[in-house]
Design an enzyme around this catalytic site. Structure first.
Site, mmCIF file in Angstrom:
data_model
loop_
_atom_site.group_PDB
_atom_site.id
_atom_site.type_symbol
_atom_site.label_atom_id
_atom_site.label_comp_id
_atom_site.label_asym_id
_atom_site.label_seq_id
_atom_site.Cartn_x
_atom_site.Cartn_y
_atom_site.Cartn_z
ATOM 1 N N HIS A 1 48.851 18.370 -3.316
ATOM 2 C CA HIS A 1 47.901 19.452 -3.597
ATOM 3 C C HIS A 1 48.558 20.823 -3.441
ATOM 4 O O HIS A 1 49.258 21.081 -2.451
ATOM 5 C CB HIS A 1 46.697 19.360 -2.650
ATOM 6 C CG HIS A 1 45.907 18.105 -2.820
ATOM 7 N ND1 HIS A 1 44.890 17.986 -3.743
ATOM 8 C CD2 HIS A 1 46.003 16.909 -2.209
ATOM 9 C CE1 HIS A 1 44.387 16.768 -3.675
ATOM 10 N NE2 HIS A 1 45.037 16.085 -2.748
ATOM 11 N N ALA B 1 49.498 3.186 -2.328
ATOM 12 C CA ALA B 1 49.768 2.288 -3.444
ATOM 13 C C ALA B 1 49.740 3.034 -4.771
ATOM 14 O O ALA B 1 50.426 2.671 -5.724
ATOM 15 C CB ALA B 1 48.751 1.150 -3.462
ATOM 16 N N HIS C 1 57.423 12.560 3.312
ATOM 17 C CA HIS C 1 56.188 12.684 2.545
ATOM 18 C C HIS C 1 56.000 14.137 2.104
ATOM 19 O O HIS C 1 56.366 15.049 2.820
ATOM 20 C CB HIS C 1 54.989 12.242 3.385
ATOM 21 C CG HIS C 1 53.698 12.331 2.639
ATOM 22 N ND1 HIS C 1 53.434 11.558 1.525
ATOM 23 C CD2 HIS C 1 52.601 13.112 2.809
ATOM 24 C CE1 HIS C 1 52.231 11.857 1.053
ATOM 25 N NE2 HIS C 1 51.707 12.797 1.820
ATOM 26 N N ASP D 1 41.245 23.141 -7.463
ATOM 27 C CA ASP D 1 41.511 22.346 -6.259
ATOM 28 C C ASP D 1 41.771 23.251 -5.049
ATOM 29 O O ASP D 1 42.641 24.110 -5.086
ATOM 30 C CB ASP D 1 42.752 21.490 -6.566
ATOM 31 C CG ASP D 1 43.188 20.595 -5.416
ATOM 32 O OD1 ASP D 1 42.458 20.493 -4.414
ATOM 33 O OD2 ASP D 1 44.266 19.978 -5.545
#
Lengths: 554, 554
Positions: free
Chosen positions: A367, A231, A363, A194
């Site tokens: 990653h 969500a 928040h 990633d």
């Protein structure tokens, strides 16, 4: 002759772009596919709802494809399944929560009964024939995420999926660094990792830190608390629930995906809340405001999602009330900054309190940052490396990071979607490419909107359109009706009567000119009309509406 | 009865929005206007080039308007002048560089000779009659910026314009805090202050810090250095030039606004570089790459600007070469993130090196952070305060900051564009509003594109359009030609022949139905056709193209 063996790694999406992650790994007559995601359209993909990968290569090798292995349940990893499984119905493998979310998607398309979903636990391995796919627990912004180790006769290919290294995850299930380390020890042929946050220095903050911020904010809240978040971020949801319960608040879920996913997560045991703590949106009015938390969709400012509708007072059930405290527990995905800003401004105008990432730490990213990536590179120390998941600049920086960690440049492969990496025990090289690309989903249409349609939409969006219509009689070379001019998105018709009349005059002159010379070929008439109008309009307005000449012939 | 005197402060733009800054200050028969900026269109303002303020109020009070006073030369403060001066030709006042930039704009419109530009030095005061406008030096991301103190019989109104507090500005001209402090001491009635960065904690970094970073980057550069920045940031330009000269590089300017503004700045003595150091883009090839710096436009990724054209290899004169080092010395304006990211990715693909703000400190903001704002509030300690320049959330946060500094809530006025603040010596209140809004500039048209046109463009952009055209004979109630269907931006025509044929059949059925019943009223025919097609198209495609029924009658 094991040494001559080769395995192909073919990214079908997710390289040089954000989203629609999909990678095929091919060994002889076996292909396993990793992930099957969607991308969201760029702003110049007018009217496009979703972008899915072009899987021509897989269709052409249908018999080889043994299954789709999903790393985690985010849209950019599962979102294309309803479209792809219609073309290529192969078994799907994933962990429990991931499959729960996939099932939920397939239900909406009435496809559940036609698809084979196989539940795999982290730590388990699925054996195809020569290929074996091992699920290894990792941490990410959605629960039950895995890295995948594909054991091939040529060697092990480790695909990290999306990950961060959270040493204190909410569910206590830390990333299986031990297994990754042991794979590294016995030798990993190729690492795919990633690259999303490779430009960020240091280490991501633990999800748990958000819990502490939320606790502090909830402590001071005097009215309802309305939290918008992704969500799928069930850990975040859990932390909001925990803070709510601690401060005597009932929790309501608002927005379709929030309701669906919380339901799935509760049923499968990923979200813990007793029945008495949950209420539905209709019940909000039965409790005093300081006993209410609403968890809602719309953290990206999407105009149709619940948060935007609440802010612009178009939500049927939730109206802003005094002392409401809104928390935007997400950061804007690039391109959404203005949308979410608009919602925040609207909330402030209605005198609500709003807390967002610029102001408080509400928040964290899912990653890995640079230090986490370095840890993985150190543990895995693969023979070959291919950065995945990111725009080209992220891939490039990830390649540079690997090089700084000691890898040789010739062992690092920065591919673009569609290129084929062929790997043997000792060598790797880019050996060509397969057809790939973006398939646009617009309404019910999949792939029926392409570049010409989008180009037209772009022109229409810029300057609108101008239709010139005229009815001719072929025999007499005469105009029976028209020319009429109809415009949309060009100018205010009323205020531009003069302009429209001049255009009519120009069209008539062009037509008369042709007809007088006994020219009645549509192509010529249309071209002449179009050119004349185009020129006149541009000179007078500096605009280039789409000119649509229509000739009716009797 | 001096106490009964009132002054009106009327923001005509710039409040609750970013850009088109303009404020009118009215005392009896005098109005002075502060700034005259443009805003850039939102993404839903399809095809709009610029947005300018609606100045109906000024037009209606033409005789009162004594002049437009410009704080500094940025587009969001001067960009509307060519449009506004055509409607309201009043004298313009500004500092030398500001006027140079304005003159440059007016030249392009052939308006210079018709306009009165008055050069004012920082420290000077322009006396109208009862109103006096004092220019006070401040620091910002463009040289020669000023705050304005409007001395009225009711009291002093201090408008900060855009500012930061840079203690080490490149030109050595620090903000005149002394004068601001002395105004504060003798009493300021109303403060209007820049709110752009009120959400950011701490203090902005000095422009000088960028010079150090640039120096370090230039030191290591092996090929050409290509720096993209805002054309108006002359201090930045100067620092790039300084680093270039230090390391033996010639400087070329690329992009129209970069060429124009650097020219103006050199002529007026704001940009210091000897003639021998500047080359034009055509001369680049005469020097080895390591002796070349190019300063270019396009730092926002604008597709038509020089940087994007270089990156996508469509620039006629500048091609990417090995070892080229690109520096994006700017941060993306919200909404431009994806555009600039696209350019960066493209540069990486072409193997160029790229340095941008995420990686190194190559940009600083020109707007005061919280600590700078606190200093101004402390020095000025006005009786009344009105936050300006920012979205609503910024204004709201700025109001909160003022309150935290000890101001009473009732003395703080968070207005929206168009509201009128009436201030007397002892009182202030919002006393109504004047007509304001956004006037769209699209090509040559100013104000001929409004909400209906934009709504149509939006629909056209989403789903394209579908024209149904038919020629009828009134007498016989019969169809002479058609129905024909022409679409643009809807579906691939070729692949959707069946769909189009079905639509034709539906139209024919509707028409026959009407005509059989002797109904030939256009309105009814069109409505029926439109509705039937709309329903069918939506059911079959879930799209809503604009349906344009056209009836030709003979």
């Amino acid at each position: 002759m094991k040494n001559a063996d080769k395995v192909k790694v073919i990214p079908l999406g997710g390289l040089g772009e954000i989203g629609k992650n999909m990678t095929a790994i091919e060994y002889q007559n076996e292909i396993v596919v990793i992930d099957c995601g969607i991308a969201f359209p760029d702003e110049d993909m007018y009217g496009v709802d979703l972008v899915i990968p072009d899987i021509t290569y897989l269709i052409n090798n249908k018999d080889k494809v043994k299954g789709i292995f999903i790393t985690h349940g985010h849209e950019d990893h599962i979102g294309s399944l309803p479209y792809i499984l219609k073309q290529l119905n192969v078994p799907v493998y994933g962990t429990k929560l991931t499959l729960g979310l996939i099932e939920n998607k397939l239900k909406e398309e009435n496809m559940v009964s036609d698809c084979t979903l196989n539940c795999v636990k982290a730590g388990e391995t699925v054996t195809i024939e020569n290929l074996k796919v091992e699920f290894i627990r990792c941490t990410h912004s959605i629960a039950d995420s895995c890295c995948l180790a594909i054991h091939t006769p040529v060697g092990v290919i480790l695909h990290t999926g999306d990950f961060k290294i959270d040493y204190t995850p909410i569910d206590g299930l830390v990333m299986d660094l031990e297994r990754i380390s042991s794979l590294g020890k016995s030798g990993v042929l190729l690492l795919l990792a990633d690259s999303t946050n490779v430009e960020r220095q240091g280490h991501t903050i633990s999800e748990k830190a958000i819990g502490e911020t939320l606790d502090r904010i909830f402590l001071g809240a005097e009215g309802r608390v309305i939290v918008a978040t992704f969500a799928s971020n069930i850990h975040r949801m859990q932390q909001i629930i925990n803070a709510s319960i601690k401060y005597g608040r009932k929790v309501a879920f608002s927005g379709r995906s929030m309701e669906n996913i919380s339901q799935v997560a509760m049923e499968l045991g990923y979200l813990h809340i007793s029945d008495g703590q949950i209420i539905c949106v209709d019940e909000i009015k039965n409790y005093p405001n300081e006993q209410i938390t609403i968890i809602t969709t719309g953290s990206q400012g999407e105009p149709m999602a619940a948060l935007a509708r609440i802010s612009f007072s178009t939500h049927k059930k939730i109206k802003i009330e005094p002392k409401d405290l809104f928390i935007i527990s997400a950061s804007p995905i690039p391109g959404n900054e203005k949308l979410i800003s608009r919602v925040i401004n609207e909330l402030f105008k209605k005198d609500a309190k709003v807390i967002y990432d610029d102001l408080e730490e509400v928040h964290v990213s899912g990653h890995a940052y640079q230090e986490e990536l370095k840890l993985i590179h150190t543990l895995v120390h693969p023979k070959f490396f291919m950065p995945v998941h990111g725009e080209y600049r992220h891939l490039k920086h990830h390649a540079a990071l690997a090089q700084k960690m000691g890898m040789k440049d010739e062992n690092i492969f920065t591919l673009e979607t569609g290129q084929v990496l062929e790997v043997s025990e000792d060598e790797a090289s880019i050996s060509g490419s397969v057809p790939t690309g973006s398939v646009y989903v617009d309404g019910l249409g999949v792939g029926d909107v392409g570049n010409i349609v989008l180009r037209d939409r772009k022109y229409l969006a810029e300057d609108g359109m101008l239709t010139v219509v005229v009815t001719l009689e072929r025999e007499s070379y005469s105009i029976l009706a028209g020319p009429d001019i109809i415009t949309r998105g060009f100018v205010y018709a009323k205020e531009s009567e003069e302009l429209i009349n001049e255009i009519k005059a120009i069209v008539r002159r062009e037509l008369d000119n042709c007809l007088d010379n006994r020219i009645i070929e549509w192509y010529i008439l249309k071209t002449n009309m179009k050119k004349a109008v185009e020129r006149f309009v541009y000179e007078n307005t500096k605009r280039r509406p789409i000119i649509l000449p229509i000739i009716m012939e009797i």
